[in-house]
Design a protein around this motif. Structure first.
Motif, PDB file in Angstrom:
ATOM      1  N   LYS A 314       0.844  -1.193   0.000  1.00  0.00           N
ATOM      2  CA  LYS A 314       0.000   0.000   0.000  1.00  0.00           C
ATOM      3  C   LYS A 314       0.884   1.250   0.000  1.00  0.00           C
ATOM      4  CE  LYS A 314      -3.965  -2.036   2.384  1.00  0.00           C
ATOM      5  NZ  LYS A 314      -4.868  -1.938   3.564  1.00  0.00           N
ATOM      6  N   PRO A 315       0.498   2.266  -0.752  1.00  0.00           N
ATOM      7  CA  PRO A 315       1.285   3.508  -0.753  1.00  0.00           C
ATOM      8  C   PRO A 315       1.244   4.184   0.615  1.00  0.00           C
ATOM      9  CG  PRO A 315      -0.236   3.415  -2.630  1.00  0.00           C
ATOM     10  CD  PRO A 315      -0.623   2.303  -1.701  1.00  0.00           C
ATOM     11  N   ASP A 316       2.289   4.953   0.904  1.00  0.00           N
ATOM     12  CA  ASP A 316       2.378   5.754   2.123  1.00  0.00           C
ATOM     13  C   ASP A 316       2.141   4.906   3.384  1.00  0.00           C
ATOM     14  OD1 ASP A 316       2.798   8.105   3.525  1.00  0.00           O
ATOM     15  OD2 ASP A 316       0.668   8.635   3.539  1.00  0.00           O
ATOM     16  N   THR A 317       2.738   3.718   3.416  1.00  0.00           N
ATOM     17  CA  THR A 317       2.548   2.788   4.539  1.00  0.00           C
ATOM     18  C   THR A 317       3.905   2.273   4.999  1.00  0.00           C
ATOM     19  OG1 THR A 317       0.417   2.089   3.632  1.00  0.00           O
ATOM     20  CG2 THR A 317       1.390   0.676   5.313  1.00  0.00           C
ATOM     21  N   GLN A 318       4.110   2.219   6.319  1.00  0.00           N
ATOM     22  CA  GLN A 318       5.373   1.706   6.858  1.00  0.00           C
ATOM     23  C   GLN A 318       5.298   0.196   7.039  1.00  0.00           C
ATOM     24  OE1 GLN A 318       7.918   3.962   9.509  1.00  0.00           O
ATOM     25  NE2 GLN A 318       7.697   2.369  11.054  1.00  0.00           N
ATOM     26  N   TYR A 319       6.319  -0.507   6.558  1.00  0.00           N
ATOM     27  CA  TYR A 319       6.422  -1.962   6.683  1.00  0.00           C
ATOM     28  C   TYR A 319       7.736  -2.324   7.365  1.00  0.00           C
ATOM     29  CZ  TYR A 319       2.584  -2.407   3.294  1.00  0.00           C
ATOM     30  OH  TYR A 319       1.372  -2.344   2.660  1.00  0.00           O
ATOM     31  N   TYR A 320       7.710  -3.440   8.085  1.00  0.00           N
ATOM     32  CA  TYR A 320       8.911  -3.992   8.724  1.00  0.00           C
ATOM     33  C   TYR A 320       9.316  -5.251   7.960  1.00  0.00           C
ATOM     34  CZ  TYR A 320       7.832  -0.802  12.529  1.00  0.00           C
ATOM     35  OH  TYR A 320       7.572   0.327  13.261  1.00  0.00           O
TER      36      TYR A 320
END
Length: 577
Positions: A314-320
């Motif tokens: 998803k755009p503008d989303t933080q992932y680890y």
């Protein structure tokens, strides 16, 4: 057989282990480990299920109830023996302590003629604090390593103070030669080499285990929106949270009375009875939790590649992001240093300005969105939006001065009318389908005297009459409406292996007769019926070749010259007549 493999001895249960300790005190040699037999035993995991004995050179899994310690034992036969113990917490922090126990000198009961009762021997061991060698508290994978350890009975005690949890333990007396965990490179960090709105490319340095030790290795990439994971065990615990809850060992069912006493409580304790009653969550709740986990956490094992692009984010989303090196022979893993990244924002789109009474062509990317603005320049009683979805269905939202007026999926030709409002501004949001890109024709108008697009029946299929087929002609029929419209029929010869998928690719309803060859035109005619139930017309298409396949199209053309294509029909003439 490697002589070091004789250093740690495994006993089938805690009771027999205690009986054997008196033999050990007299310096008698305990049985050496038969490597072939040991490998066979390791394949049968039930031998070590809920056992208090740690086998040498194998990783075992366990389960802890909150605030109830669990103890494991193993014996090191000879002094100056290397020793390594690794504890892997899964879904909760652990406290663990490794100690060397003092053995009772008269455990054999020598001099009295009778051995001491088993309960008394057992209690002597449990009551001894022993010499603490190492302790740790946290959720990291932590190890105790000694190049030279003393002979004796070693006790590993673990406790979870947060919640019931899984864990893994590995112990060996030959740490240098075993190397079950893949080694990390000198720089174990994960690099983000490319960042997009829906993609992230990761790279990491390869593990020396594959390149130098020639051991089979694969990498598993894990992504989620919450935090980094320190072990693959923690990832599996998160993925299988519901199943783990239902499969958790239940005191009173999975343990013997000795196990309860060993943990510090007896089988008839109230706490045991309470924990034996596990309320099964509703099926709906399990499905909801499982669906949430599938969305929030992904695990992908990618072989021995050390570059990987994660897509469909998803755009503008933080992932680890985490990477685990997995030894495919032992299924044991090591975690790289995790990282995180935020995908780029969706490109801000300019609103397309709609002009009163003019058709606008709109293209929407797959899963994309498009915004259109309509601001009538004059006062109006009503406003109408005509939407022609040329391919798949598209979702449309219409707002007036920020207030939602409409939200629905549109397929084919649709018209929406609203009461006018002075100086109103309308915002349209078009959302593409998940399957493919969308193409639309859209018109906004305050003049409702004539429609730009022709009216269509609910059923836009073309019907072919099989009994009227000949070697040179086919007869077809289609539905009309009460409005007088112009219909044009076109034909195109296609191969016999022409498939439905190919036909779907040509189903763009917005492609008009002007895109067809003149030789493909069959006829144009006007047709309507005041009785909607009798609005049916037929046409016999002649001059066809025997045994050939043809794709037939019917176009209906409105007053403004805009056309809509019916669903294409694949027909075949008879081969013999």
């Amino acid at each position: 057989m490697n002589p070091r493999k004789r250093m740690m001895t495994f006993l089938p249960s805690a009771v027999t282990m205690l009986l054997a300790l008196s033999v050990f005190v007299k310096a008698q040699k305990l049985p050496t480990r038969d490597e072939e037999l040991f490998q066979m035993q390791l394949e049968d995991k039930s031998l070590f299920h809920d056992s208090s004995v740690i086998p040498d050179g194998a990783e075992i899994g366990g389960y802890l109830f909150r605030d109830n310690p669990k103890r494991y034992y193993f014996v090191v036969e000879e002094d100056n023996t290397p020793l390594a113990v690794t504890v892997t917490p899964c879904d909760a922090p652990l406290e663990w302590r490794l100690s060397l126990q003092e053995l009772p000198e008269d455990a054999s009961g020598e001099g009295s003629g009778d051995p001491e009762p088993l309960d008394q021997q057992k209690q002597q061991i449990i009551n001894e604090e022993g010499t603490e060698l190492f302790s740790y508290k946290g959720n990291d994978v932590e190890s105790f390593v000694a190049s030279s350890s003393s002979s004796g009975l070693y006790q590993l005690e673990l406790i979870s103070t947060e919640k019931d949890t899984h864990f893994k333990v590995y112990a060996t007396t030959t740490p240098e030669s075993d190397q079950p965990y893949p080694e990390l490179p000198y720089d174990p960090r994960i690099d983000v080499t490319s960042l997009g709105r829906t993609t992230v490319t990761l790279a990491w340095k390869p593990s020396p285990t594959a390149s130098l030790l020639k051991q089979p290795l694969q990498y598993c990439v894990v992504l989620n929106k919450e935090h980094n994971f320190k072990s693959l065990c923690a990832v599996e615990a998160k993925i299988n949270a519901d199943d783990a809850f239902m499969m958790a060992p239940k005191p009173g069912l999975d343990f013997s009375p000795f196990d309860f006493a060993h943990f510090g409580f007896t089988a008839d304790d109230d706490s045991v009875r309470d924990r034996s009653i596990v309320t099964k969550p509703s099926t709906k709740l399990v499905r909801q939790l499982a669906a949430k986990q599938k969305v929030d956490l992904q695990r992908m094992c990618i072989g021995n590649k050390n570059i990987f692009t994660v897509s469909d984010l998803k755009p503008d989303t933080q992932y680890y992001f985490d990477v685990f090196a997995v030894n495919t022979l032992t299924n044991m893993s090591t975690a790289y240093v995790g990282t995180f990244a935020k995908t780029k924002e969706e490109a801000k789109q300019k609103n397309v300005e709609l002009k009163d009474g003019k058709v606008t062509d709109v293209f929407v990317k797959r899963k994309g969105a498009k915004f259109l603005r309509f601001a009538p320049v004059s006062s109006h009683q009503k406003v109408a939006f005509y939407v022609h979805s040329c391919l798949d269905a598209v979702q449309i939202q219409i707002r007036r001065d920020g207030k939602l007026l409409l939200s629905q999926n549109v397929e084919g030709v649709r018209q929406f009318q609203f009461r006018g409002k002075p100086k109103a501004k309308y915002l349209l949001r078009l959302k593409g389908s998940k399957k493919s890109a969308s193409v639309l024709k859209l018109l906004a108008s305050t003049k409702l005297n004539k429609q730009p697009f022709p009216s269509l029946p609910q059923d836009t299929r073309i019907k072919a009459f099989d009994k009227l087929r000949t070697c040179s002609s086919v007869t077809v029929a289609w539905l009309g409406t009460q409005d007088r419209n112009k219909f044009c029929v076109y034909k195109k010869e296609v191969d016999d292996n022409y498939t439905e998928d190919q036909k779907k690719r040509e189903q763009n309803q917005c492609m008009g007769p002007d895109t067809r060859k003149k030789s493909e035109k069959v006829i144009c005619k006007y047709f309507h019926s005041q009785n909607i139930h009798k609005a049916v017309t037929t046409e016999t298409i002649k001059g066809l070749l025997p045994g050939k396949s043809y794709l037939l199209d019917v176009y209906v053309i409105g007053h403004g010259g805009h056309s809509v294509k019916y669903q294409s029909k694949l027909v075949k003439t008879r081969k013999f007549c």
